[in-house]
Design an enzyme around this catalytic site. Structure first.
Site, PDB file in Angstrom:
ATOM      1  N   SER A 121       0.819  -1.216   0.000  1.00 37.20           N
ATOM      2  CA  SER A 121       0.000   0.000   0.000  1.00 37.20           C
ATOM      3  C   SER A 121       0.852   1.265   0.000  1.00 37.20           C
ATOM      4  O   SER A 121       0.394   2.341   0.369  1.00 37.20           O
ATOM      5  CB  SER A 121      -0.967   0.003   1.172  1.00 37.20           C
TER       6      SER A 121
ATOM      7  N   THR B  39      -0.186   3.440   5.218  1.00 37.74           N
ATOM      8  CA  THR B  39       0.683   4.547   4.822  1.00 37.74           C
ATOM      9  C   THR B  39       1.972   4.519   5.633  1.00 37.74           C
ATOM     10  O   THR B  39       1.925   4.228   6.825  1.00 37.74           O
ATOM     11  CB  THR B  39      -0.026   5.875   5.187  1.00 37.74           C
TER      12      THR B  39
ATOM     13  N   THR C 279       1.926   7.004   0.247  1.00 38.58           N
ATOM     14  CA  THR C 279       0.989   5.874   0.179  1.00 38.58           C
ATOM     15  C   THR C 279       0.481   5.670  -1.246  1.00 38.58           C
ATOM     16  O   THR C 279       0.516   6.599  -2.062  1.00 38.58           O
ATOM     17  CB  THR C 279      -0.215   6.138   1.110  1.00 38.58           C
TER      18      THR C 279
ATOM     19  N   ARG D 199      -9.276   9.289  -6.620  1.00 41.65           N
ATOM     20  CA  ARG D 199      -9.409   9.476  -5.162  1.00 41.65           C
ATOM     21  C   ARG D 199      -8.069   9.920  -4.560  1.00 41.65           C
ATOM     22  O   ARG D 199      -7.013   9.380  -4.884  1.00 41.65           O
ATOM     23  CB  ARG D 199      -9.869   8.168  -4.526  1.00 41.65           C
TER      24      ARG D 199
ATOM     25  N   THR E 115      -2.054   7.897   9.775  1.00 43.24           N
ATOM     26  CA  THR E 115      -2.251   6.744   8.896  1.00 43.24           C
ATOM     27  C   THR E 115      -3.679   6.263   9.079  1.00 43.24           C
ATOM     28  O   THR E 115      -4.341   6.602  10.054  1.00 43.24           O
ATOM     29  CB  THR E 115      -1.252   5.617   9.247  1.00 43.24           C
ATOM     30  N   GLY E 116      -4.126   5.485   8.103  1.00 44.05           N
ATOM     31  CA  GLY E 116      -5.481   4.956   8.214  1.00 44.05           C
ATOM     32  C   GLY E 116      -6.428   5.606   7.224  1.00 44.05           C
ATOM     33  O   GLY E 116      -6.008   6.074   6.158  1.00 44.05           O
TER      34      GLY E 116
HETATM   35  N1  GLY Z   1      -4.135   7.446   4.878  1.00 44.27           N
HETATM   36  C1  GLY Z   1      -3.933   7.245   3.533  1.00 44.27           C
HETATM   37  C2  GLY Z   1      -5.130   7.246   2.700  1.00 44.27           C
HETATM   38  O1  GLY Z   1      -6.250   7.231   3.184  1.00 44.27           O
HETATM   39  O2  GLY Z   1      -4.979   7.244   1.507  1.00 44.27           O
END
Ligand code: GLY
Length: 328
Positions: free
Chosen positions: A83, A185, A203, A213, A236-237
């Protein structure tokens, strides 16, 4: 006639000014340690290797900006990290699109979003910061800038990621369950031997996302923020939720008001949870984690749910910690 309030105010200012003056033989308590203790924090388990890479810069008295760039580049180039960067899972059209940003203690910033074909989006973000009149480039424009600045065009879709995407196409069901398996990330923040802070965040975003997106990672203030007078924070997340509260900047402002890094991270997570509650949404399949350091080198982290890890490197070692969390 001078108003009584003015007199009181002037009196108070004089006392404050007097208090701020060093007394003979006494030094004021320093805001940052006289000899800064360098430290690096990164998200998730891959942060351990990334920290080691970044430390190579720090231990030679290099600057934190170089350190965070070098550190996250290691993960960007690793095809097994699915990712981030090369080998990242694609969007639902099969394109790997990357988001990244970088920031130093003086609010120099560079960011790139929805960039394809470049293994190191973090270095493109840095080039935008240093060589362009802008702070953020996206999509085709970002790719054009990268190619014009010497970056090589490459295929980022590995066999493993393509296979997973083709499998996903069979149902095309989009249920973004955000956890370490499908979404992680790398965010890194560092304090160098001169006491300067910097951060980087990179990321490939959510697996099988809609084309175009963009998450929180390239959004300065959401996925990353650095304030040389306060600290550095990265997230992150689930990016949409971090953007909703401008997460990283929120943590910085909490620290500015005196909260410890961990308490500041917790306050941001609590606000995110509150926004879920207000919208009557469940947090079940969502994860969000923040890591923070202040300019004294104190650090902390907090997550929405169980399962967020972060790596801390300093002169005493490199360790992985489980972050405390708000809900099970
Ligand atoms: N935290 C990275 C994303 O949502 O793309």
């Amino acid at each position: 006639m001078v108003a009584r309030r003015t007199v009181i105010k002037t009196g108070a200012s004089a006392i404050l000014a007097w208090l701020a003056k060093p007394l003979d033989g006494w030094a004021l308590e320093p805001k940052v340690p006289a000899v800064p203790k360098p430290i690096i924090l990164s998200t998730w388990k891959f942060g351990l290797q990334a920290n080691e890479e970044a430390w190579k810069v720090i231990e030679k008295n290099g600057n934190s900006l170089d350190a965070v760039e070098q550190g996250v580049m290691l993960v960007e180039a690793d095809p097994n990290e699915r990712s981030v960067g090369y080998g990242g899972r694609p969007d639902r059209d099969g394109n790997v699109t990357l988001d990244a940003c970088i920031m130093d203690h003086n609010a120099n910033i560079g960011s790139v979003a929805c960039l394809q074909h470049i293994v190191h989006p973090i270095s493109v973000a840095r080039a935008i910061m240093e060589k362009s009149p802008h702070v953020m480039l996206v999509g085709d424009g970002a790719l054009k800038f990268a190619l014009e600045n010497g970056f090589k065009k490459e295929n980022l879709l590995t066999e493993a990621s393509e296979k997973e995407w083709r499998e996903w196409l069979k149902t095309s069901e989009y249920k973004p369950i955000v956890n370490i398996e499908n979404h992680d990330t790398i965010g890194m923040i560092a304090l160098d031997t001169k006491g300067n802070l910097a951060g980087a965040c990179t990321t490939s975003g959510m697996a099988f996302k809609l084309a175009g997106r963009v998450g929180d990672s390239p959004i300065i203030g959401a996925g990353l923020y650095v304030d040389g007078e306060v600290g550095a924070v990265t997230a992150t997340g689930h990016g949409e939720e971090v953007i909703r509260v401008v997460g990283a900047h929120l943590v910085i402002e909490m620290m500015r008001q005196g909260k410890t890094p961990k308490k500041a991270c917790k306050a941001a997570v609590e606000l995110i949870k509150r926004k879920f509650d207000l919208r009557q949404k469940q947090t079940k399949d969502t994860q969000i984690g923040f890591i923070a350091i202040n300019n004294l080198g104190e650090y902390g982290a907090f997550a929405l749910r169980k399962g967020f890890y972060y790596a801390v490197k300093d002169a005493t070692g490199n360790k992985l910690y489980k972050a405390d969390y708000l809900v099970k």
